[in-house]
Design a protein around this motif. Structure first.
Motif, mmCIF file in Angstrom:
data_model
loop_
_atom_site.group_PDB
_atom_site.id
_atom_site.type_symbol
_atom_site.label_atom_id
_atom_site.label_comp_id
_atom_site.label_asym_id
_atom_site.label_seq_id
_atom_site.Cartn_x
_atom_site.Cartn_y
_atom_site.Cartn_z
ATOM 1 N N GLY A 201 0.800 -1.215 0.000
ATOM 2 C CA GLY A 201 0.000 0.000 0.000
ATOM 3 C C GLY A 201 0.834 1.266 0.000
ATOM 4 N N LEU A 202 0.200 2.355 -0.392
ATOM 5 C CA LEU A 202 0.840 3.664 -0.444
ATOM 6 C C LEU A 202 -0.079 4.705 0.177
ATOM 7 N N SER A 203 0.505 5.649 0.900
ATOM 8 C CA SER A 203 -0.197 6.865 1.302
ATOM 9 C C SER A 203 0.461 8.012 0.549
ATOM 10 N N VAL A 204 -0.295 8.671 -0.316
ATOM 11 C CA VAL A 204 0.266 9.677 -1.215
ATOM 12 C C VAL A 204 -0.304 11.050 -0.879
ATOM 13 N N ALA A 205 0.588 12.016 -0.665
ATOM 14 C CA ALA A 205 0.176 13.379 -0.303
ATOM 15 C C ALA A 205 -0.136 14.181 -1.566
ATOM 16 N N VAL A 238 -0.320 8.107 -8.842
ATOM 17 C CA VAL A 238 -1.490 7.493 -8.216
ATOM 18 C C VAL A 238 -2.218 6.589 -9.213
ATOM 19 N N ARG A 239 -2.432 7.080 -10.422
ATOM 20 C CA ARG A 239 -3.115 6.266 -11.434
ATOM 21 C C ARG A 239 -2.382 4.950 -11.676
ATOM 22 N N GLU A 240 -1.055 5.012 -11.822
ATOM 23 C CA GLU A 240 -0.292 3.803 -12.090
ATOM 24 C C GLU A 240 -0.334 2.854 -10.898
ATOM 25 N N ALA A 241 -0.238 3.398 -9.701
ATOM 26 C CA ALA A 241 -0.275 2.558 -8.507
ATOM 27 C C ALA A 241 -1.599 1.808 -8.405
ATOM 28 N N VAL A 242 -2.692 2.505 -8.703
ATOM 29 C CA VAL A 242 -4.010 1.867 -8.678
ATOM 30 C C VAL A 242 -4.080 0.771 -9.730
ATOM 31 N N SER A 243 -3.563 1.051 -10.922
ATOM 32 C CA SER A 243 -3.621 0.060 -12.006
ATOM 33 C C SER A 243 -2.793 -1.182 -11.692
ATOM 34 N N LEU A 244 -1.769 -1.024 -10.849
ATOM 35 C CA LEU A 244 -0.933 -2.161 -10.454
ATOM 36 C C LEU A 244 -1.544 -2.966 -9.313
ATOM 37 N N VAL A 248 -4.082 2.235 -2.454
ATOM 38 C CA VAL A 248 -3.634 3.627 -2.446
ATOM 39 C C VAL A 248 -4.568 4.487 -1.613
ATOM 40 N N GLU A 249 -3.971 5.168 -0.647
ATOM 41 C CA GLU A 249 -4.676 6.157 0.159
ATOM 42 C C GLU A 249 -4.139 7.531 -0.216
ATOM 43 N N ILE A 250 -5.025 8.453 -0.558
ATOM 44 C CA ILE A 250 -4.606 9.825 -0.846
ATOM 45 C C ILE A 250 -4.840 10.673 0.397
ATOM 46 N N GLY A 271 -8.880 7.008 -9.526
ATOM 47 C CA GLY A 271 -9.134 5.573 -9.389
ATOM 48 C C GLY A 271 -9.082 5.022 -7.979
ATOM 49 N N VAL A 272 -8.808 5.867 -6.980
ATOM 50 C CA VAL A 272 -8.759 5.344 -5.612
ATOM 51 C C VAL A 272 -10.165 4.991 -5.151
ATOM 52 N N SER A 273 -10.233 4.042 -4.244
ATOM 53 C CA SER A 273 -11.546 3.546 -3.816
ATOM 54 C C SER A 273 -12.091 4.269 -2.592
ATOM 55 N N GLU A 274 -11.228 4.986 -1.870
ATOM 56 C CA GLU A 274 -11.657 5.665 -0.654
ATOM 57 C C GLU A 274 -11.497 7.175 -0.799
ATOM 58 N N PRO A 275 -12.312 7.944 -0.078
ATOM 59 C CA PRO A 275 -12.150 9.408 -0.105
ATOM 60 C C PRO A 275 -10.788 9.822 0.459
ATOM 61 N N ILE A 276 -10.427 11.062 0.210
ATOM 62 C CA ILE A 276 -9.176 11.598 0.753
ATOM 63 C C ILE A 276 -9.180 11.511 2.277
ATOM 64 N N ARG A 277 -8.041 11.175 2.812
ATOM 65 C CA ARG A 277 -7.871 11.238 4.260
ATOM 66 C C ARG A 277 -7.351 12.634 4.605
#
Length: 290
Positions: A201-205, A238-244, A248-250, A271-277
Motif C-alpha cells: 500500500g501507499l499513502s500519497v500526499a 497514483v493512477r499507475e499505482a491503482v492500475s498495479l 492507495v490512500e490519498i 481511481g482510488v476507492s476511498e475518499p481523501i484522508r
C-alpha cells in the motif's frame, strides 16, 4: 567513518512499526505540511532526530516542545497514542531532487544502511515479543521522502519478515510518500519495483486539486529537464499505482485555503476507492488538541 547509532531509528505508533530512511526531501516535509503547531510523541521526535544526527551530523537531543495532547496523524497516522508530545525542530537544509543511494550494505555515501535499519527492526521485534505486542503493519515513513533512497527501501522490504510480531503472517507494508518517485533520477519503474519487493500500500500526499497551489504548498524540487508540473507527476503516480493493484490512500491537509470538494473529486477520478484522508492543520501550538 560512520557515526554509530545511539538510540532506535524505528518507532511504533498504534499497531504499526514505522521505519524512517532519511530526513531529506524533494518537497517540504510531511511534518512541515501539518503546520507550525504540529507535535509528535517524544519518542517519535527522538527517532527522527537520530536519523538527522546520523545522516547530517546535526541534532543531539529530542526537542522539549509542547506536552499537550492532540491528533497524531502526521507522519505516523496514529490517532490513539498517548503521552508527552514535542515539536520537531526546524531543519535548515534545502530540498533535493536526488540522494546517492546506489549501494546498500557497502555504501560509503549514506550512513544509514539497510543492515543498520534491519538490525533496528529486529531489535524492535525482540522487544515486542517480550511484551506480547503484535504489529499489524510495517510502514516506511519518517521526516523525509523514502523513495529518495529507493535501493535501501527495496532492500529492507524485500527481506523475508516472518515474526511472531506479525502473527507469523506476511505483514502489510505501506510507504508514505509525496508521489514524486518517478521524478527522481534512477528510479525507473519505481512502482513495479515496490510491488515486486512486497509493498502492499501507499499513502500519497496529493494535497490539492490545483497544480499552482500544490507548487506553492509543497515547493517541489525537480531535476533539470523535467517540464511536467509536479502535481501532474503525483497524479500519474497514483493512477499507475491503482492500475498495479496497490492499495492507495490519498492524503491532504485540512487547510482553509484548499478546495476540499475539488480535491476529493480529483482523487476519485484517479481511481482510488476511498475518499481523501484529511489530516488536521495546526497553525500554532495553541491549536493542538483543540
Amino acid at each position: 567513518m560512520r557515526i554509530p547509532s545511539t538510540m532506535p531509528l524505528t518507532y511504533a505508533l498504534g499497531r504499526s512499526l514505522y521505519v524512517p530512511l532519511t530526513c531529506r526531501c524533494n518537497t517540504v516535509t510531511l511534518p512541515q505540511t501539518r503546520g507550525p503547531g504540529f507535535v509528535l510523541p517524544r519518542d517519535v521526535v527522538a527517532s527522527l532526530l537520530e536519523v538527522r544526527r546520523l545522516e547530517l551530523g546535526v541534532g543531539e537531543t529530542p526537542a522539549t516542545g509542547s506536552t499537550r495532547l492532540g491528533d497524531l496523524g502526521g507522519i505516523g497516522g496514529s490517532e490513539n497514542s498517548n503521552g508527552a508530545k514535542a515539536s520537531l525542530p526546524p531543519l535548515d537544509v534545502s530540498t533535493i531532487y536526488s540522494l546517492d543511494d546506489s549501494d546498500t550494505d557497502t555504501s560509503r555515501d549514506h550512513p544509514i544502511t539497510d543492515r543498520i535499519i534491519c538490525s533496528d527492526i529486529e531489535t524492535r521485534f525482540k522487544e515486542a515479543k517480550r511484551s506480547g505486542m503484535q504489529y499489524d503493519s510495517l510502514v516506511i515513513a519518517g521526516e523525509g521522502e523514502p523513495t529518495l533512497r529507493l535501493s535501501t527501501l527495496l532492500s529492507v522490504v524485500s527481506r523475508p519478515i516472518q515474526s511472531s510480531c506479525f502473527g507469523y503472517t506476511k505483514p502489510a507494508i505501506r510507504v508514505v510518500t509525496n508521489g514524486l518517485c518517478d521524478a527522481i533520477p534512477g528510479n525507473d519503474d519505481c512502482l513495479v519495483k515496490l510491488k515486486e519487493a512486497g509493498v502492499t500500500g501507499l499513502s500519497v500526499a496529493l494535497m490539492t486539486a490545483s497544480p499552482s497551489q500544490y507548487a506553492e504548498l509543497m515547493r517541489p524540487c525537480l531535476p533539470p529537464g523535467i517540464s511536467e508540473p509536479a502535481h501532474g507527476i503525483v497524479c500519474n503516480f497514483v493512477r499507475e499505482a491503482v492500475s498495479l493493484g496497490l492499495n492507495v490512500e490519498i492524503t491532504a491537509v485540512d487547510r482553509s485555503d484548499i478546495d476540499k470538494k475539488s480535491a476529493g473529486d480529483l482523487a476519485l477520478s484517479l481511481g482510488v476507492s476511498e475518499p481523501i484522508r484529511w489530516r488536521p492543520y495546526y497553525p500554532s501550538i495553541s491549536s493542538v488538541g483543540s
